[in-house]
Design an enzyme around this catalytic site. Structure first.
Site, short mmCIF file in Angstrom:
data_model
loop_
_atom_site.label_atom_id
_atom_site.label_comp_id
_atom_site.label_asym_id
_atom_site.label_seq_id
_atom_site.Cartn_x
_atom_site.Cartn_y
_atom_site.Cartn_z
N ASN A 189 35.98 37.83 -0.21
CA ASN A 189 35.94 37.13 1.08
C ASN A 189 34.81 36.09 1.16
OD1 ASN A 189 37.13 40.03 2.94
ND2 ASN A 189 38.29 38.25 2.25
N ARG A 217 39.69 31.62 14.33
CA ARG A 217 39.81 32.84 13.52
C ARG A 217 38.73 33.86 13.87
NH1 ARG A 217 42.62 33.10 8.86
NH2 ARG A 217 41.02 34.49 8.03
N ASP A 252 44.02 43.94 8.06
CA ASP A 252 44.32 42.54 7.77
C ASP A 252 45.06 41.87 8.93
OD1 ASP A 252 44.19 40.30 6.15
OD2 ASP A 252 46.13 40.69 5.21
C1 IPE Z 1 41.73 42.24 2.53
O1 IPE Z 1 42.26 41.19 3.24
C2 IPE Z 1 40.27 42.38 2.82
C3 IPE Z 1 39.93 42.90 4.15
C4 IPE Z 1 40.79 43.32 5.03
C5 IPE Z 1 38.53 42.96 4.44
P1 IPE Z 1 42.34 39.72 2.63
O2 IPE Z 1 42.90 38.87 3.69
O3 IPE Z 1 41.02 39.32 2.09
O4 IPE Z 1 43.35 39.91 1.41
P2 IPE Z 1 44.38 38.89 0.76
O5 IPE Z 1 43.64 37.61 0.50
O6 IPE Z 1 45.48 38.70 1.74
O7 IPE Z 1 44.85 39.58 -0.47
C1 IPE Z 2 41.07 40.62 7.82
O1 IPE Z 2 41.71 39.60 8.50
C2 IPE Z 2 39.57 40.59 7.98
C3 IPE Z 2 38.83 40.09 6.81
C4 IPE Z 2 39.36 39.83 5.64
C5 IPE Z 2 37.41 39.88 6.98
P1 IPE Z 2 41.85 38.16 7.87
O2 IPE Z 2 40.65 37.36 8.18
O3 IPE Z 2 42.16 38.26 6.40
O4 IPE Z 2 43.09 37.58 8.65
P2 IPE Z 2 44.34 36.83 8.04
O5 IPE Z 2 44.90 37.73 6.97
O6 IPE Z 2 43.83 35.54 7.46
O7 IPE Z 2 45.26 36.64 9.18
MG MG Z 3 43.85 38.44 5.35
#
Ligand code: IPE
Ligand code: IPE
Ligand code: MG
Length: 261
Positions: free
Chosen positions: A86, A51, A38
Site C-alpha cells: 500500500n 477516498r 477492501d
Molecule cells: C488489500 O487491499 C489490503 C488491505 C485491505 C489493507 P488492496 O486494495 O491493497 O489489494 P489489491 O490491490 O486489490 O490486491
Molecule cells: C482497503 O480499501 C483499505 C486499504 C487498502 C488501506 P481500498 O483503499 O483498497 O479501497 P478500494 O479497493 O480502492 O476501493
Molecule cells: Mg483495495
C-alpha cells in the site's frame, strides 16, 4: 457425492437464516476470523467523496464488527489495515491512513479497555513513523491483560515478507546453535511468525468484490474457509457479518481427510 456436498453447503433457506440470526449460539462460530477490509476507496467514490473519507468510514465499521464478533463468541479478529504494497499509493492517501491510525489508537483506547479488547499488531513496525510505533506499543501494553476478543491489526503487513523474516530469524537461531536443521517443522516455523501465539484463522472474509488474498496471512490461511462479498467494507453490515458466520457454520471442513458423517 458432489450433489449432496453442494446441497449441504449451499443450503441458504430463509428459515435457516432467520433461526441462526436469532440464535447465534446454535451455530459453529469461528474462533479466529481474518478480514481483508477492501473497498473503502470505491465506496467513497460512489458517493462523490474523496477516498480518504472511505478510510474514515472503514475505521468506524471495524469498531462495530469487533463488537458483533465479540458478542457472537469469536475470540480473534485479524484485520488487514495496511499492506506492505500500500506504500505504492499517493503520499496524501498514505499520510491520511497513518493519521487515522494515530487517532484510532488514541481515541479508541478507552473503549478497548471498557470492552476488554486486547490489541495486537502484525507487520513490519520499523518502516512506520516513530509516533505511530509508540502509539502501537502503548496500545499493546495497556490492553495486554484484557481477556476479551483479540483485535490483531495488520499494519505494514505482507505475508511473503513475514515468511522471509521468519526464515532469517530461524537461520540466525541455527547459526547460534539454538535450533538444528532437523528441528525445522511446521510447528516450529509457525513460532517465528507474527502470529506465534495465535491459532490459524478459521474463516477469511474479503469485502469489495475481489476474490484474492493480496498477500494476507499466506502461511496461516492454509485451511481457512473463504467468504467473499461484493459489498464495500464501509457497507459491511451486521447482517452480512451474520451471513458469513452462517455460511461458515454450514461448511464441511475436512482438512484433507474424509468426513465421518
Ligand atoms: C488489500 O487491499 C489490503 C488491505 C485491505 C489493507 P488492496 O486494495 O491493497 O489489494 P489489491 O490491490 O486489490 O490486491
Ligand atoms: C482497503 O480499501 C483499505 C486499504 C487498502 C488501506 P481500498 O483503499 O483498497 O479501497 P478500494 O479497493 O480502492 O476501493
Ligand atoms: Mg483495495
Amino acid at each position: 457425492m458432489w450433489n449432496s456436498f453442494f446441497y449441504k453447503n449451499q443450503n441458504t433457506g430463509a428459515e435457516d437464516n432467520k433461526k441462526i440470526q436469532e440464535n447465534l449460539e446454535e451455530i459453529v462460530v469461528p474462533e479466529h476470523i481474518a478480514v481483508i477490509m477492501d473497498g473503502n476507496g470505491r465506496w467513497a467514490k460512489k458517493q462523490g467523496r474523496p477516498r480518504t473519507y472511505g478510510h474514515y468510514m472503514g475505521a468506524e465499521r471495524l469498531k462495530e464488527i469487533v463488537r458483533y464478533a465479540d458478542a457472537a463468541g469469536v475470540k480473534i479478529i485479524s484485520a488487514y489495515a495496511f499492506s506492505t504494497e500500500n506504500w505504492k499509493r499517493p503520499i496524501t492517501e498514505v499520510n491520511y491512513i497513518m493519521k487515522l491510525l494515530d487517532k484510532y489508537l488514541t481515541n479508541e483506547l478507552d473503549t478497548f479497555m471498557q470492552n476488554n479488547v486486547q490489541l495486537r499488531f502484525m507487520g513490519d513496525k520499523k518502516a512506520l513513523p516513530e509516533h505511530i510505533i509508540s502509539r502501537m506499543n502503548n496500545a499493546e501494553l495497556c490492553t495486554k491483560d484484557n481477556t476479551g476478543i483479540i483485535l490483531n491489526l495488520a499494519i505494514n503487513y505482507g505475508g511473503r515478507s513475514e515468511i522471509i523474516n521468519a526464515i532469517k530469524s530461524m537461520t540466525t537461531d541455527i547459526t547460534n546453535g539454538r535450533l538444528t536443521v532437523n528441528e525445522i517443522n511446521e510447528e516450529n516455523f509457525g513460532k517465528y511468525l507474527y502470529t506465534a501465539e495465535l491459532p490459524p484463522p478459521d474463516l477469511l472474509i474479503r469485502t469489495g468484490g475481489d476474490q484474492r488474498v493480496s498477500n494476507f496471512m499466506l502461511w496461516q490461511i492454509a485451511y481457512a474457509e473463504m467468504w467473499y462479498t461484493k459489498a464495500y467494507w464501509p457497507d459491511f453490515t451486521k447482517e452480512l457479518f451474520y451471513e458469513a458466520l452462517r455460511s461458515f457454520s454450514l461448511r464441511d471442513r475436512r482438512f484433507g481427510g474424509l468426513n465421518n458423517k
